[in-house]
Design an enzyme around this catalytic site. Structure first.
Site, PDB file in Angstrom:
ATOM      1  N   ASP A 167      33.221  80.688  66.317  1.00 56.52           N
ATOM      2  CA  ASP A 167      34.483  81.003  66.774  1.00 56.52           C
ATOM      3  C   ASP A 167      35.336  79.631  65.660  1.00 56.52           C
ATOM      4  OD1 ASP A 167      33.466  78.441  67.551  1.00 56.52           O
ATOM      5  OD2 ASP A 167      34.348  78.662  69.695  1.00 56.52           O
ATOM      6  N   SER A 168      34.618  79.093  64.681  1.00 58.66           N
ATOM      7  CA  SER A 168      35.447  78.246  63.752  1.00 58.66           C
ATOM      8  C   SER A 168      36.248  79.121  62.882  1.00 58.66           C
ATOM      9  CB  SER A 168      34.318  77.682  62.820  1.00 58.66           C
ATOM     10  OG  SER A 168      33.336  78.651  62.240  1.00 58.66           O
TER      11      SER A 168
ATOM     12  N   ASP B 260      29.502  84.390  67.959  1.00 63.97           N
ATOM     13  CA  ASP B 260      29.867  83.149  68.576  1.00 63.97           C
ATOM     14  C   ASP B 260      30.693  83.361  69.964  1.00 63.97           C
ATOM     15  OD1 ASP B 260      29.711  80.371  69.059  1.00 63.97           O
ATOM     16  OD2 ASP B 260      31.002  79.579  67.488  1.00 63.97           O
TER      17      ASP B 260
ATOM     18  N   LYS C 149      25.759  83.312  70.365  1.00 62.42           N
ATOM     19  CA  LYS C 149      25.772  82.214  70.501  1.00 62.42           C
ATOM     20  C   LYS C 149      26.642  81.505  71.547  1.00 62.42           C
ATOM     21  CE  LYS C 149      27.467  79.027  67.626  1.00 62.42           C
ATOM     22  NZ  LYS C 149      28.106  77.880  68.523  1.00 62.42           N
TER      23      LYS C 149
ATOM     24  N   GLU D 260      28.204  77.832  73.607  1.00 57.22           N
ATOM     25  CA  GLU D 260      28.363  76.290  73.690  1.00 57.22           C
ATOM     26  C   GLU D 260      27.961  75.889  74.933  1.00 57.22           C
ATOM     27  OE1 GLU D 260      31.713  74.634  72.328  1.00 57.22           O
ATOM     28  OE2 GLU D 260      31.715  75.590  70.343  1.00 57.22           O
TER      29      GLU D 260
ATOM     30  N   GLU E   9      24.732  69.879  67.009  1.00 56.44           N
ATOM     31  CA  GLU E   9      25.985  69.484  66.508  1.00 56.44           C
ATOM     32  C   GLU E   9      26.420  68.062  66.523  1.00 56.44           C
ATOM     33  OE1 GLU E   9      29.549  72.342  66.672  1.00 56.44           O
ATOM     34  OE2 GLU E   9      30.669  70.811  65.285  1.00 56.44           O
TER      35      GLU E   9
HETATM   36  O1  KIV Z   1      31.893  78.464  65.187  1.00 54.61           O
HETATM   37  C1  KIV Z   1      31.072  77.658  64.328  1.00 54.61           C
HETATM   38  O2  KIV Z   1      31.229  77.743  63.229  1.00 54.61           O
HETATM   39  C2  KIV Z   1      29.995  76.944  65.010  1.00 54.61           C
HETATM   40  C3  KIV Z   1      29.170  76.202  63.804  1.00 54.61           C
HETATM   41  C4  KIV Z   1      29.895  74.998  63.741  1.00 54.61           C
HETATM   42  C5  KIV Z   1      27.683  76.051  64.504  1.00 54.61           C
HETATM   43  O3  KIV Z   1      29.897  77.009  66.122  1.00 54.61           O
END
Ligand code: KIV
Length: 264
Positions: A45-46, A84, A114, A116, A183
């Site tokens: 989600d980055s 994510d 993934k 969080e 993280e």
């Molecule tokens: O979104 C992302 O890139 C992440 C990484 C920082 C693990 O969650």
């Protein structure tokens, strides 16, 4: 090449082989990252801040994220792709969370999702795994909680916080996560967690004793102005791209492009 599965990463940890994950958001870079030897591609989600121009990951929608997971899958058909899940796509309703996670597998071709969070999302994590959805956990600094934490802060600084992180890592393992992102925490905490759980730890600012590392593609390539402490630039692609486009602009303005060989 044989396609990686969740078992590949457990085996890599057991054999002491480091796991490499990198973010990817489109077909072009997915192909390059896969061919370069990354073990997993994370459609993080980055993407919100790295390529979409948002100031944090909160604004990213499910639809935007799915669009990019589909592109990554098209670019790297044989890669292990982790989707994510964006903010509020898995937190407030078990049913919605399972449906959304399933869509990443069924409609986008992801191999895993993934999510969080630690203890608060255990029931949803466990349910996903029971349904057959591979889940990568993510503990420590949680960018999706930036508004409540008031910034991006190192976790595990106190003994109590370090103890909580280990408890969370053990809990996500028990819930069935196949790996866990650590993280931004002190290296000794990353080490302690990695040595005390069986599933692989993937660090980003978690130190060198994690079983693997993940980096954001644009940081590695040197695109963008800000480089977090945990990141390393392996190229200056931003400057190279700017220079290339500048040369193109100048060539057109000066009548040097197109050349004869470019014309029909
Ligand atoms: O979104 C992302 O890139 C992440 C990484 C920082 C693990 O969650």
């Amino acid at each position: 090449m044989i396609k990686n599965t969740v078992n590949t990463f457990r085996k890599m940890k057991a054999e002491g082989n480091k796991i490499v994950m990198i973010t990817s958001y489109d077909a072009v870079t997915a192909k390059i990252a896969y061919e370069a030897g990354a073990d997993l591609l994370l459609v993080g989600d980055s993407m919100a801040n790295a390529i979409l121009g948002y100031s944090n990951t909160i604004a990213l929608s499910l639809e935007e994220s799915m669009f990019h997971v589909q592109a990554v899958r098209r670019g790297a058909p044989d890669a292990f792709v982790v989707a994510d899940m964006p903010f509020m796509t898995f937190q407030n309703s078990m049913e919605k969370a399972i449906d959304n996670a399933a869509m990443y597998l069924q409609k986008c071709g992801a191999d895993a999702v993934k999510i969080e969070g630690g203890l608060s999302i255990l029931p949803v994590m466990q349910k996903m795994v029971e349904c057959g959805i591979p889940v990568m956990a993510h503990i420590g600094l949680l960018p999706q909680k930036v508004l409540t934490s008031g910034g991006y802060k190192l976790s595990g600084k106190t003994e109590e916080d370090a103890k909580r992180l280990l408890e969370e890592a053990i809990a996500v393992q028990q819930a069935g996560a196949f790996s866990v992102v650590l993280e931004c925490m002190p290296e000794n905490i990353g080490r302690m967690i990695s040595e005390n759980i069986e599933i692989p730890t993937i660090g980003i600012g978690g130190g060198k004793f994690c079983d693997g590392q993940v980096q954001v593609l644009t940081d590695v390539l040197g695109i963008g102005d800000f480089l977090p402490k945990h990141a390393k630039r392996y190229a200056e692609c931003g400057s190279i791209m700017r220079e290339a486009i500048k040369n193109y602009v100048n060539d057109v303005k000066n009548g040097n492009f197109p050349e004869e060989k470019n014309c029909f």
